[in-house]
Design a protein around this motif. Structure first.
Motif, PDB file in Angstrom:
ATOM      1  N   GLY A 714       0.788  -1.231   0.000  1.00 51.84           N
ATOM      2  CA  GLY A 714       0.000   0.000   0.000  1.00 51.84           C
ATOM      3  C   GLY A 714       0.816   1.275   0.000  1.00 51.84           C
ATOM      4  O   GLY A 714       0.261   2.358   0.204  1.00 51.84           O
ATOM      5  N   SER A 715       2.136   1.164  -0.228  1.00 56.81           N
ATOM      6  CA  SER A 715       3.001   2.353  -0.138  1.00 56.81           C
ATOM      7  C   SER A 715       2.730   3.352  -1.259  1.00 56.81           C
ATOM      8  O   SER A 715       2.451   2.960  -2.398  1.00 56.81           O
ATOM      9  CB  SER A 715       4.472   1.941  -0.226  1.00 56.81           C
ATOM     10  N   ASP A 716       2.844   4.634  -0.918  1.00 61.33           N
ATOM     11  CA  ASP A 716       2.983   5.630  -1.971  1.00 61.33           C
ATOM     12  C   ASP A 716       4.480   5.767  -2.261  1.00 61.33           C
ATOM     13  O   ASP A 716       5.303   5.095  -1.631  1.00 61.33           O
ATOM     14  CB  ASP A 716       2.355   6.970  -1.577  1.00 61.33           C
ATOM     15  N   VAL A 717       4.840   6.585  -3.234  1.00 60.64           N
ATOM     16  CA  VAL A 717       6.256   6.726  -3.587  1.00 60.64           C
ATOM     17  C   VAL A 717       6.684   8.174  -3.378  1.00 60.64           C
ATOM     18  O   VAL A 717       6.009   9.116  -3.783  1.00 60.64           O
ATOM     19  CB  VAL A 717       6.535   6.280  -5.045  1.00 60.64           C
ATOM     20  N   ASP A 718       7.843   8.334  -2.702  1.00 59.52           N
ATOM     21  CA  ASP A 718       8.435   9.656  -2.473  1.00 59.52           C
ATOM     22  C   ASP A 718       9.438   9.920  -3.584  1.00 59.52           C
ATOM     23  O   ASP A 718      10.400   9.164  -3.763  1.00 59.52           O
ATOM     24  CB  ASP A 718       9.142   9.686  -1.123  1.00 59.52           C
ATOM     25  N   LEU A 719       9.203  10.993  -4.364  1.00 63.22           N
ATOM     26  CA  LEU A 719      10.027  11.280  -5.527  1.00 63.22           C
ATOM     27  C   LEU A 719      10.585  12.705  -5.481  1.00 63.22           C
ATOM     28  O   LEU A 719       9.959  13.609  -4.923  1.00 63.22           O
ATOM     29  CB  LEU A 719       9.213  11.122  -6.821  1.00 63.22           C
ATOM     30  N   ILE A 720      11.738  12.858  -6.091  1.00 63.60           N
ATOM     31  CA  ILE A 720      12.275  14.187  -6.422  1.00 63.60           C
ATOM     32  C   ILE A 720      12.683  14.134  -7.888  1.00 63.60           C
ATOM     33  O   ILE A 720      13.426  13.225  -8.296  1.00 63.60           O
ATOM     34  CB  ILE A 720      13.500  14.541  -5.559  1.00 63.60           C
ATOM     35  N   LEU A 721      12.172  15.070  -8.699  1.00 60.25           N
ATOM     36  CA  LEU A 721      12.563  15.107 -10.099  1.00 60.25           C
ATOM     37  C   LEU A 721      13.686  16.126 -10.266  1.00 60.25           C
ATOM     38  O   LEU A 721      13.547  17.296  -9.907  1.00 60.25           O
ATOM     39  CB  LEU A 721      11.402  15.465 -11.012  1.00 60.25           C
ATOM     40  N   LEU A 722      14.808  15.660 -10.812  1.00 62.68           N
ATOM     41  CA  LEU A 722      15.979  16.508 -11.064  1.00 62.68           C
ATOM     42  C   LEU A 722      16.124  16.733 -12.562  1.00 62.68           C
ATOM     43  O   LEU A 722      15.787  15.843 -13.353  1.00 62.68           O
ATOM     44  CB  LEU A 722      17.232  15.833 -10.511  1.00 62.68           C
ATOM     45  N   TYR A 723      16.611  17.895 -12.906  1.00 64.15           N
ATOM     46  CA  TYR A 723      16.793  18.172 -14.333  1.00 64.15           C
ATOM     47  C   TYR A 723      17.998  19.083 -14.531  1.00 64.15           C
ATOM     48  O   TYR A 723      18.496  19.712 -13.590  1.00 64.15           O
ATOM     49  CB  TYR A 723      15.538  18.789 -14.949  1.00 64.15           C
ATOM     50  N   ASP A 724      18.435  19.163 -15.777  1.00 59.21           N
ATOM     51  CA  ASP A 724      19.479  20.117 -16.154  1.00 59.21           C
ATOM     52  C   ASP A 724      19.306  20.430 -17.630  1.00 59.21           C
ATOM     53  O   ASP A 724      18.575  19.698 -18.354  1.00 59.21           O
ATOM     54  CB  ASP A 724      20.868  19.540 -15.868  1.00 59.21           C
ATOM     55  N   TYR A 725      19.972  21.477 -18.110  1.00 54.92           N
ATOM     56  CA  TYR A 725      19.818  21.896 -19.510  1.00 54.92           C
ATOM     57  C   TYR A 725      20.967  22.826 -19.863  1.00 54.92           C
ATOM     58  O   TYR A 725      21.746  23.270 -18.993  1.00 54.92           O
ATOM     59  CB  TYR A 725      18.463  22.583 -19.728  1.00 54.92           C
ATOM     60  N   ASP A 726      21.034  23.135 -21.104  1.00 52.99           N
ATOM     61  CA  ASP A 726      22.052  24.073 -21.610  1.00 52.99           C
ATOM     62  C   ASP A 726      21.668  25.483 -21.165  1.00 52.99           C
ATOM     63  O   ASP A 726      20.608  25.998 -21.562  1.00 52.99           O
ATOM     64  CB  ASP A 726      22.114  23.965 -23.136  1.00 52.99           C
ATOM     65  N   SER A 727      22.514  26.098 -20.350  1.00 53.64           N
ATOM     66  CA  SER A 727      22.174  27.420 -19.777  1.00 53.64           C
ATOM     67  C   SER A 727      22.034  28.499 -20.837  1.00 53.64           C
ATOM     68  O   SER A 727      21.415  29.539 -20.593  1.00 53.64           O
ATOM     69  CB  SER A 727      23.239  27.840 -18.761  1.00 53.64           C
ATOM     70  N   GLU A 728      22.588  28.253 -22.004  1.00 50.36           N
ATOM     71  CA  GLU A 728      22.504  29.272 -23.050  1.00 50.36           C
ATOM     72  C   GLU A 728      21.200  29.175 -23.848  1.00 50.36           C
ATOM     73  O   GLU A 728      20.917  30.043 -24.670  1.00 50.36           O
ATOM     74  CB  GLU A 728      23.712  29.139 -23.991  1.00 50.36           C
ATOM     75  N   ALA A 729      20.439  28.099 -23.610  1.00 52.48           N
ATOM     76  CA  ALA A 729      19.162  27.948 -24.318  1.00 52.48           C
ATOM     77  C   ALA A 729      18.058  28.604 -23.499  1.00 52.48           C
ATOM     78  O   ALA A 729      17.997  28.454 -22.275  1.00 52.48           O
ATOM     79  CB  ALA A 729      18.858  26.462 -24.527  1.00 52.48           C
ATOM     80  N   PHE A 730      17.181  29.321 -24.189  1.00 51.49           N
ATOM     81  CA  PHE A 730      16.135  30.059 -23.488  1.00 51.49           C
ATOM     82  C   PHE A 730      14.759  29.375 -23.565  1.00 51.49           C
ATOM     83  O   PHE A 730      13.870  29.705 -22.798  1.00 51.49           O
ATOM     84  CB  PHE A 730      16.036  31.486 -24.046  1.00 51.49           C
ATOM     85  N   GLU A 731      14.597  28.471 -24.517  1.00 49.52           N
ATOM     86  CA  GLU A 731      13.320  27.783 -24.624  1.00 49.52           C
ATOM     87  C   GLU A 731      13.478  26.480 -25.395  1.00 49.52           C
ATOM     88  O   GLU A 731      14.509  26.245 -26.037  1.00 49.52           O
ATOM     89  CB  GLU A 731      12.272  28.684 -25.303  1.00 49.52           C
ATOM     90  N   SER A 732      12.452  25.677 -25.341  1.00 51.40           N
ATOM     91  CA  SER A 732      12.498  24.378 -26.010  1.00 51.40           C
ATOM     92  C   SER A 732      12.335  24.547 -27.514  1.00 51.40           C
ATOM     93  O   SER A 732      11.855  25.580 -28.000  1.00 51.40           O
ATOM     94  CB  SER A 732      11.383  23.481 -25.474  1.00 51.40           C
ATOM     95  N   LEU A 733      12.694  23.481 -28.244  1.00 52.26           N
ATOM     96  CA  LEU A 733      12.660  23.518 -29.709  1.00 52.26           C
ATOM     97  C   LEU A 733      11.426  22.775 -30.216  1.00 52.26           C
ATOM     98  O   LEU A 733      11.492  21.600 -30.583  1.00 52.26           O
ATOM     99  CB  LEU A 733      13.938  22.883 -30.274  1.00 52.26           C
ATOM    100  N   GLY A 734      10.280  23.419 -30.174  1.00 47.93           N
ATOM    101  CA  GLY A 734       9.066  22.742 -30.609  1.00 47.93           C
ATOM    102  C   GLY A 734       8.011  23.705 -31.071  1.00 47.93           C
ATOM    103  O   GLY A 734       8.195  24.927 -31.022  1.00 47.93           O
ATOM    104  N   PRO A 735       6.846  23.180 -31.518  1.00 46.75           N
ATOM    105  CA  PRO A 735       5.771  24.050 -32.026  1.00 46.75           C
ATOM    106  C   PRO A 735       5.240  25.006 -30.964  1.00 46.75           C
ATOM    107  O   PRO A 735       4.763  26.083 -31.275  1.00 46.75           O
ATOM    108  CB  PRO A 735       4.696  23.057 -32.481  1.00 46.75           C
ATOM    109  N   LYS A 736       5.291  24.587 -29.701  1.00 48.91           N
ATOM    110  CA  LYS A 736       4.836  25.454 -28.619  1.00 48.91           C
ATOM    111  C   LYS A 736       5.965  25.552 -27.594  1.00 48.91           C
ATOM    112  O   LYS A 736       5.934  24.887 -26.556  1.00 48.91           O
ATOM    113  CB  LYS A 736       3.574  24.890 -27.965  1.00 48.91           C
ATOM    114  N   PRO A 737       6.987  26.374 -27.874  1.00 54.75           N
ATOM    115  CA  PRO A 737       8.181  26.410 -26.999  1.00 54.75           C
ATOM    116  C   PRO A 737       7.857  26.922 -25.602  1.00 54.75           C
ATOM    117  O   PRO A 737       6.974  27.756 -25.410  1.00 54.75           O
ATOM    118  CB  PRO A 737       9.122  27.346 -27.738  1.00 54.75           C
ATOM    119  N   LEU A 738       8.606  26.384 -24.617  1.00 51.65           N
ATOM    120  CA  LEU A 738       8.475  26.797 -23.225  1.00 51.65           C
ATOM    121  C   LEU A 738       9.856  27.124 -22.673  1.00 51.65           C
ATOM    122  O   LEU A 738      10.865  26.549 -23.104  1.00 51.65           O
ATOM    123  CB  LEU A 738       7.869  25.673 -22.382  1.00 51.65           C
TER     124      LEU A 738
END
Length: 986
Positions: A714-738
């Motif tokens: 019956g356990s739930d799961v304790d999570l931490i999501l970590l991320y990293d990216y190119d600091s020189e990039a300002f947004e994602s490369l897609g039709p709806k950039p973020l």
């Protein structure tokens, strides 16, 4: 030339008065009638056998005397006309009650009046003819049945014509309302067999053919015909000043508890083909069209022939039919054969036993011998003898007994026009019955009756000598009919069920085909075969009723049953496993009741022999996901796989195929794989909408029990999501950039939803993000640089304690390695021991204050429980850099369980025995926690826990009973608490 039957030809000594006093009362009543009826006065004046007969009849039957007094014309008609034409004219009168007069349709009230008046006259004349021995019992039943049929047919014609006039249907021919109407009225039981008694109910079933096209609104047939049937019942059985016609019963229709009073022909055929019971087959032996569309009725019965009379010899029907007889005995309280108070219909040796004797043989052999398919009991017995199925002398003896008992039944009912079959309890009243039958005294009547009843009982009993073999070696187990079989209730009680009547009623629901799993004939046959073993197995669990109720919930949810029933029948260990679940684990039972597909995995023959390793689970998940078509389908499959595999890991734990520690590791491997698959699916969706992020990397860190391979069911799961990216990039490369923060926040939110959003197939896991940097106040996702900075500079002691159980679950390998390096660096930093000691002790005290343990079974929170053990391991890890030598600084607890961490750090415990104490307690508490979390939702209540669960945890603790186990928990928790206090003092 056929003789004309008249009352004035009665024999002088056919019956005699009950007493001189009663004779005087009867004669006085006749004289009063003579004042208004000249023919009666003339008869009294002439005297003779007719006068003596009527005095005797009226002395013996208050009903006949009172009827004649109220309606003197009835007596005048009875003595003034030949009996048969008089009765036939009354039948014609009833049959024509619906007909319009001068073009005017009679009202319902007028029809009711005609039918009641005709019935009273008919019953009066017939009863006199019966007492006078003008008619035999067989002829009497035929006359009564003909009148009943005429009454029903007339009422049905009236209702059809009235509905035609209202515009709700259009008849083929208003002059013959029933012809071509598609409305089928079948007479059942004694009406169908032309064997009615004076006070019989009439059993009818009504069907309609919607294809005949007579309804103005073809979408509403059940309502129209249902309303007609309610009116039919009112016409026939409502008591008015004129009396009633017949009590009318429609409960022999298919599934009467959930179907309308009139059932469509197609629905009925589907029901009988798929769910029809043996008792219904027996009932249809006597079925006969009595009203409505007679041609359609004949055709319907032809369609039902394969249901009633099967092609093969059907011995299994015997136990079912006999069970109905036993039900009658218990329901009505019939004991041994007697005379006083004996029920000649339902009692031992009575009419019903003769009928059942014939019907069982008809069911067994009627499929192969069409000559046996007859409605009348006497004809059926003769046909059985002709077919050499029974000896001719048996047929003769039972036929004679049948008509004698029918005669007795008629006399009982003739006394007060009551619906009873029970003989009086007093000698004075028995004398009345004896005299009505022509016996000289009660002794002569009693001797004949007892001899007849014993003959019938002996023949009937021999028919069922093989019953034990048909019902199962455990005793009688029959679950058909509409009432409980008394011998079955006795057997259930002996098997260990505390509420046998409730259990029997529930099992009858299975056999009625109301569940999808038992709708097919084949499934019910398999269920019947396995029933003795099933009930014995459940009965051996200490709370058998609860276990069987859980099995009922499971059965109710199953989409089909034949495969399962076949497997259980051939695989006793599978049955044992099901019983274990139902008796021990309400939580698992609820899971398979709500998600029966999880049960499929139990059919794997290698289930118990294969340990659910990461590789084992990974291969199965890959296969299961390989056919997914789109994102939602993939998430649904993840949920299905999660539920099934958690269930199967739980089954292994429940049956002790794996330990609690093994289960924790298996639940964790499963979680790792599911989170990884969900992350892959979510990344694909995010990249489709918003593109990739330059230099983007993501890793998921598991904390708590997920990090230390100690998850429970019956356990739930304790999570931490970590991320990293190119600091020189300002947004994602897609039709709806973020931008970066929104991009990785959205990815995290989608992952949480993929895992924990409730869908039709449930959830994969409940997700807890409170262990992320800054807790609920911080962002849902952390960039690796910020994570490192926070852990080095801002984290509290409890967060570093949590870090001792942190582990990268999935995601980018390089980012995972960076996170692992940060963890190692933080945990290798020389700590402030005093501060850590104070913080840990305060934290434990705060938990004790805010979350006190419920009782001794709260293994997590009790002093000396799991939290204390985990705190000891985490504390030792945090202070290790100061206490260990330079070599021991390299001790790495990353990815270790609490037990493994204790073993790695145990040298730093105050006393040599402390490590063994902690490990022993941890093993026991983990084992018990895993089992309890698996089996029940919520806390363990020792007083209300399923017996099977109590037995399982006692076995896990190697204790003979719960009291001993409780003592062991108290001993170990006390010792662990001592270790904790010693550690905190150093």
């Amino acid at each position: 030339m056929k003789s004309v039957k008249r009352l004035d030809t009665v024999s002088a000594d056919v019956i005699r008065p009950l007493s001189q006093a009663e004779a005087k009362t009867a004669l006085a009543a006749l004289k009063d009638i003579g004042k208004s009826e000249a023919s009666v006065a003339q008869m009294l004046k002439e005297g003779g056998a007719l006068k003596d007969f009527l005095v005797a009849a009226f002395s013996l039957s208050p009903y006949l005397r009172d009827t004649a007094s109220v309606s003197p014309s009835f007596l005048a008609q009875a003595i003034g006309e030949p009996v048969e034409p008089a009765l036939s004219s009354l039948i014609d009168k009833a049959r024509s009650a619906w007909r319009p007069v001068d073009g005017k349709i009679p009202s319902e009230g007028e029809v009711m009046t005609v039918l009641r008046s005709a019935k009273r006259a008919f019953s009066f004349i017939l009863a006199l003819a019966d007492l006078a021995r003008i008619f035999s019992a067989k002829e009497t039943t035929c006359w009564l049945s003909e009148f009943a049929q005429a009454s029903v047919a007339s009422a049905v014609d009236h209702l059809l014509l009235a509905t035609h006039e209202s515009g709700k249907l259009k008849l083929v021919d208003p002059e013959e309302p029933s012809r071509g109407s598609g409305l089928i009225v079948l007479g059942m039981g004694k009406l169908g067999g032309r064997e009615l008694n004076y006070s019989s109910d009439i059993d009818i079933v009504v069907f309609f053919d919607p294809e005949v096209g007579i309804l103005a609104d073809p979408l509403d047939p059940s309502e129209i015909y249902g309303r007609m049937m309610r009116r039919l019942i009112r016409i026939l059985q409502d008591r008015t000043a004129d009396g009633y016609v017949f009590r009318t019963d429609l409960r022999l229709r298919p599934d009467p508890g959930s179907t309308p009073l009139a059932v469509s022909m197609d629905a009925a055929l589907i029901y009988y083909e798929g769910r029809g019971q043996n008792w219904e087959r027996a009932a249809y032996i006597k079925a006969r069209p009595v009203a409505g569309d007679m041609a359609a009725g004949d055709n319907f019965l032809k369609l039902l022939t394969p249901f009633v009379f099967r092609k093969y010899l059907d011995y299994a029907a015997i136990a079912d039919i006999h069970s109905i007889k036993r039900q009658i005995h218990v329901h009505k309280g019939h004991g041994a054969i007697a005379v006083k108070g004996h029920d000649v219909k339902l009692g031992r040796g009575g009419i019903r036993e003769i009928e059942f004797f014939a019907q069982t043989q008809q069911l067994i052999a009627g499929g192969r011998m069409p000559a046996l398919r007859t409605r009348e009991t006497e004809v059926a017995l003769g046909a059985l003898a002709e077919a050499k199925w029974i000896k001719p002398e048996i047929a003769t003896a039972l036929t004679e007994a049948y008509w004698f008992l029918r005669d007795v039944e008629h006399r009982i009912q003739m006394v007060h026009d009551e619906q009873t079959h029970r003989l009086p309890d007093s000698n004075a009243e028995l004398k009345r019955i004896a005299f009505m039958l022509g016996f000289a005294d009660v002794a002569a009547f009693s001797a004949r009756l007892e001899s007849t009843l014993k003959t019938v009982e002996r023949r009937y009993s021999r028919l069922f000598e093989q019953e034990e073999g048909l019902s199962g070696g455990e005793g009688n187990l029959v679950f058909t009919g509409q009432k409980d079989d008394p011998d079955t209730l006795k057997t259930l009680a002996e098997l260990g069920y505390e509420r046998p009547a409730d259990m029997s009623r529930m099992i009858r629901t299975w056999h009625s085909g109301r569940y999808r799993a038992t709708q097919s004939v084949e499934a019910r046959e398999r269920l019947t075969e396995m029933m003795p073993a099933l009930l014995k197995a459940f009965g051996e669990s200490r709370r058998a009723d609860e276990a069987l109720l859980r099995f009922d919930s499971f059965l109710k949810a199953l989409p089909a049953g034949i495969q399962l029933f076949s497997l259980i029948g051939k695989n006793p260990p599978l049955l044992s496993l099901i019983v274990t679940i139902m008796a021990s684990a309400p939580r698992l039972a609820d899971i398979i009741a709500s998600k029966p597909h999880v049960f499929d995995g139990m059919l794997d023959p290698g289930l118990m022999s294969e340990v659910p390793t990461r590789d084992y689970l990974s291969k199965r998940l890959d296969t299961f996901l390989s056919g997914s078509r789109h994102y939602e389908d993939r998430l649904d499959r993840l949920r299905i796989f999660a539920a099934e595999q958690r269930f199967l890991i739980g089954i292994r734990l429940l049956t002790a195929a794996i330990s609690g520690d093994d289960a924790g590791r298996a639940f964790t491997h499963l979680a790792d794989l599911l989170i990884d698959a969900a992350l892959t699916a979510v990344k694909g969706e995010i990249e489709t909408a918003h593109g990739t992020y330059p230099g983007g990397r993501v890793a998921v860190m598991g904390m708590g029990k997920l990090g230390s391979f100690e998850l429970t069911a019956g356990s739930d799961v304790d999570l931490i999501l970590l991320y990293d990216y190119d600091s020189e990039a300002f947004e994602s490369l897609g039709p709806k950039p973020l931008d970066a923060q929104r991009y990785f926040t959205r990815l995290t939110q989608r992952l949480i939803a993929a895992l924990s959003a409730p869908m039709a197939e449930g959830v994969v896991f409940e997700v807890d993000l409170r262990l992320r940097p800054s807790g609920n106040k911080g962002p849902v996702a952390s960039r690796i640089i910020a994570f490192g900075k926070y852990q080095r500079e801002e984290a509290w002691t409890w967060e570093h304690m949590a870090l001792t159980r942190a582990r990268i679950v999935c995601g980018d390998e390089s980012l995972g390695n960076e996170a692992k390096a940060i963890i190692s660096e933080v945990l290798a930093t020389k700590p402030d021991v005093k501060k850590i000691t104070t913080d840990v002790a305060e934290m434990r005290a705060l938990i004790a204050e805010e979350k006190p343990p419920r009782d001794i079974w709260d293994f997590k929170l009790i002093p000396g429980g799991l939290i204390d053990i985990e705190f000891i391991a985490q504390y030792l890890r945090l202070i290790a850099p100061t206490r260990a030598g330079s070599k021991d600084l390299l001790v790495d607890t990353y990815g270790l369980s609490t037990a493994q961490a204790l073993k790695a750090l145990g040298e730093d415990l105050p006393e040599r025995a402390d490590l063994d104490t902690c490990l022993e307690a941890l093993r026991l508490f983990t084992e018990l926690s895993q089992i309890i979390r698996l089996c029940v939702d919520g806390p363990f209540d020792a007083k209300d826990a399923p017996t099977g669960l109590v037995e399982r945890i006692c076995r896990a603790g190697d204790c003979p009973d719960l009291l001993t186990l409780e003592g062991e928990v108290k001993r170990l928790s006390g010792e662990v608490r001592g270790v904790f206090e010693r550690v905190m003092k150093r």
